[in-house]
Design an enzyme around this catalytic site. Structure first.
Site, short mmCIF file in Angstrom:
data_model
loop_
_atom_site.label_atom_id
_atom_site.label_comp_id
_atom_site.label_asym_id
_atom_site.label_seq_id
_atom_site.Cartn_x
_atom_site.Cartn_y
_atom_site.Cartn_z
N ASP A 51 1.84 -3.00 12.05
CA ASP A 51 0.99 -2.88 10.79
C ASP A 51 -0.07 -1.94 11.12
OD1 ASP A 51 -0.46 -2.95 8.67
OD2 ASP A 51 -1.25 -5.07 8.85
N TYR A 57 -0.88 6.79 -13.39
CA TYR A 57 -1.22 7.17 -11.84
C TYR A 57 -2.63 7.75 -11.99
CZ TYR A 57 0.15 8.40 -7.13
OH TYR A 57 0.25 8.32 -5.73
N LYS A 115 -6.66 7.16 -4.75
CA LYS A 115 -6.65 8.50 -4.28
C LYS A 115 -7.71 9.35 -4.35
CE LYS A 115 -2.18 8.37 -3.10
NZ LYS A 115 -1.90 8.34 -1.82
N THR A 143 10.83 8.34 -3.66
CA THR A 143 10.64 7.51 -2.34
C THR A 143 10.46 6.07 -2.70
OG1 THR A 143 8.22 7.66 -2.32
CG2 THR A 143 9.39 9.43 -1.41
P1 NAD Z 1 7.32 5.77 1.64
O1 NAD Z 1 7.40 4.45 1.05
O2 NAD Z 1 8.60 6.75 1.61
O3 NAD Z 1 6.78 5.90 3.22
C1 NAD Z 1 5.77 5.04 3.48
C2 NAD Z 1 5.57 5.12 4.97
O4 NAD Z 1 4.56 3.96 5.14
C3 NAD Z 1 6.74 4.34 5.78
O5 NAD Z 1 6.88 5.17 6.99
C4 NAD Z 1 6.61 2.91 6.07
O6 NAD Z 1 7.23 2.32 7.34
C5 NAD Z 1 4.99 3.11 6.46
N1 NAD Z 1 4.21 2.02 6.02
C6 NAD Z 1 3.98 1.19 4.98
N2 NAD Z 1 3.10 0.12 5.16
C7 NAD Z 1 2.89 0.03 6.63
C8 NAD Z 1 1.94 -0.64 7.51
N3 NAD Z 1 1.30 -1.58 7.12
N4 NAD Z 1 1.92 -0.12 8.73
C9 NAD Z 1 2.63 0.92 9.30
N5 NAD Z 1 3.40 1.59 8.47
C10 NAD Z 1 3.44 1.29 7.06
O7 NAD Z 1 6.19 6.84 0.87
P2 NAD Z 1 5.99 8.23 0.44
O8 NAD Z 1 6.40 8.24 -1.07
O9 NAD Z 1 6.64 9.17 1.38
O10 NAD Z 1 4.46 8.30 0.54
C11 NAD Z 1 3.61 8.70 1.56
C12 NAD Z 1 2.40 9.23 0.95
O11 NAD Z 1 2.54 10.31 0.09
C13 NAD Z 1 1.66 8.30 0.40
O12 NAD Z 1 0.13 8.18 0.40
C14 NAD Z 1 1.94 8.47 -1.30
O13 NAD Z 1 1.05 8.30 -2.09
C15 NAD Z 1 2.03 10.26 -1.06
N6 NAD Z 1 2.66 10.84 -2.19
C16 NAD Z 1 3.66 10.51 -2.57
C17 NAD Z 1 4.57 11.05 -3.70
C18 NAD Z 1 5.74 10.63 -4.25
O14 NAD Z 1 6.26 11.21 -5.21
N7 NAD Z 1 6.83 9.88 -3.57
C19 NAD Z 1 3.97 12.22 -4.21
C20 NAD Z 1 2.58 12.60 -3.48
C21 NAD Z 1 2.02 11.94 -2.49
#
Ligand code: NAD
Length: 395
Positions: A111, A235, A244, A275
């Site tokens: 975590d 969002y 955010k 994702t």
């Molecule tokens: P994702 O679900 O693919 O990745 C999340 C990551 O966080 C994984 O590696 C997971 O293991 C890790 N994680 C989650 N909880 C955890 C914890 N308690 N301890 C350790 N690791 C933990 O998500 P994503 O879409 O790649 O999102 C990553 C960032 O990008 C976020 O801040 C999201 O808001 C941002 N984002 C996403 C998008 C989209 O469309 N997917 C667009 C813009 C920004």
């Protein structure tokens, strides 16, 4: 065992080890083909390193800039009888490819919000690669336990001020119905900021700085999504958008606190992509299905790895980064292009269950979703009988 996808709502509860490995290999090959990130990082910490944007960041750092990487993630290991999570298999594949390339690669599974994992990270850095020159903060989590009080907070995906009714695609049944999401109360807004806002990013950077583990000129980025009119109610201007916004506050505070070492913290605005985190957000699957249709027709569609490649080259390590008036890096400009958004808005009211596959790229959305878990990847034999057990030596 023969591993087939087990989809439950917006999540797939299993993953394919060979498919996940092939996904990682594909992203590595893409990064190598793009060539070196000039002036790129050498020692990188990626918090949230195993899937989505964090994994793409780790791959770009390692294979675009020959960086040593330490990753932190929260993933489920495999057993003899059960598959691990996709991020587990991705990490196994990344670690092995990076080490084969002669790069340092270690991963801590636990975590990231806890003091224990932060302490473990500091100790590992001290005994290993030493000072970090890029920290990527890419966590997406529905809950967070405050390390100081032990209290657990849950985030919600709700509008602010008034309820919101909109079309929603049920990705299990392919039914499109109106859903109404009630507005968040003040406590829910505050709790969402506590989970997905900038506080934990600040705790990480403070801890690294306190332990003298940030090098001169160290950069740190955290990822955000802004979107446009169609997604704002759920969002950008909703609870998650408030969280955010708190990243902007944290970026300013961190840049101030890093000024002594010439460091800088930046929020980076990325495109909407499939994702595990984004497929759980109401409205987003339908919005993305339409967006992908429009962007593919324009020839501008991108995946996580394309976005992060451009983020590194055009923003973080560029002398002329694309910044907005709030000082954020922007690589969402192709999604927010006025013509693209106008086309998406024109399709939105016309979509129904009959024309879904024609006027949207739901097929592409679905394929991207399954690929997240290693299914439907070219060149992988899904009829092969294989063990789900893959060893990862987490730190
Ligand atoms: P994702 O679900 O693919 O990745 C999340 C990551 O966080 C994984 O590696 C997971 O293991 C890790 N994680 C989650 N909880 C955890 C914890 N308690 N301890 C350790 N690791 C933990 O998500 P994503 O879409 O790649 O999102 C990553 C960032 O990008 C976020 O801040 C999201 O808001 C941002 N984002 C996403 C998008 C989209 O469309 N997917 C667009 C813009 C920004």
């Amino acid at each position: 065992m023969i591993i087939k996808p087990k989809v439950r709502g917006f999540i797939c509860i299993n993953a394919h080890p060979a498919g996940c490995a092939a996904n990682v290999d594909e992203q590595i090959a893409f990064t190598k083909a793009k060539g070196e990130v000039t002036g790129g990082p050498k020692n990188v910490l990626v918090i949230g390193c195993s899937t989505g944007y964090g994994l793409a960041s780790r791959i770009t750092a390692a294979f675009g800039s020959s960086a040593n990487t330490l990753g932190v993630c929260f993933e489920k290991p495999s057993t003899d009888r059960k598959t691990g999570s996709a991020g587990y298999y991705n990490t196994a594949a990344f670690d092995s490819a990076a080490r084969d390339a002669g790069l340092y690669s270690e991963t801590i599974n636990g975590d990231a919000f806890s003091d224990e994992i932060k302490d473990k990270t500091l100790a590992l850095l001290k005994g290993g690669i030493g000072k970090i020159d890029l920290v990527v903060y890419s966590l997406a989590s529905p809950r967070r336990t405050d390390p100081k009080t032990g209290e657990t907070f849950n985030s919600v995906l709700k509008p602010i001020g008034q309820g919101y009714t909109a079309k929603n695609l049920n990705t299990d049944t392919l039914k499109i119905t109106d859903i109404t999401v009630e507005p968040a109360n003040d406590e829910e807004i505050a709790d969402t900021v506590k989970v997905m806002g900038g506080e934990d990013w600040e705790l990480w950077i403070d801890a690294l700085k306190g332990a003298d583990l940030l090098s001169e000129g160290c950069k740190t980025v955290a990822y955000t999504y802004l979107g446009d009119k169609l997604t704002w109610p759920i969002y950008g201007r909703a609870t998650i958008g408030k969280a955010k916004e708190d990243l902007d506050r944290a970026a300013a505070a961190l840049t101030e606190s890093l000024s002594g070492i010439g460091g800088e913290a930046k929020v980076s605005v990325l495109k909407a992509l499939v994702t595990q985190a984004s497929s759980a957000i109401p409205i987003m699957p339908l919005y993305m299905s339409i967006l992908f249709k429009v962007m593919k027709a324009e020839g501008t569609d991108e995946h996580c790895i394309d976005q992060i490649q451009r983020l590194f080259k055009e923003c973080i390590f560029s002398d002329t980064p694309r910044l907005d008036d709030q000082g954020r890096f922007r690589v969402d400009e192709l999604e927010l292009n006025l013509e693209v958004q106008a086309k998406v808005e024109a399709i939105w009211p016309k979509v129904n269950e009959e024309n879904l596959l024609e006027v949207t790229d739901y097929a592409g959305y679905r394929s991207d979703f399954l690929k997240l878990f290693g299914f439907g990847v070219d060149g992988v034999d899904y009829d092969a009988d294989l063990s789900p057990m893959v060893e990862v030596e987490f730190k």
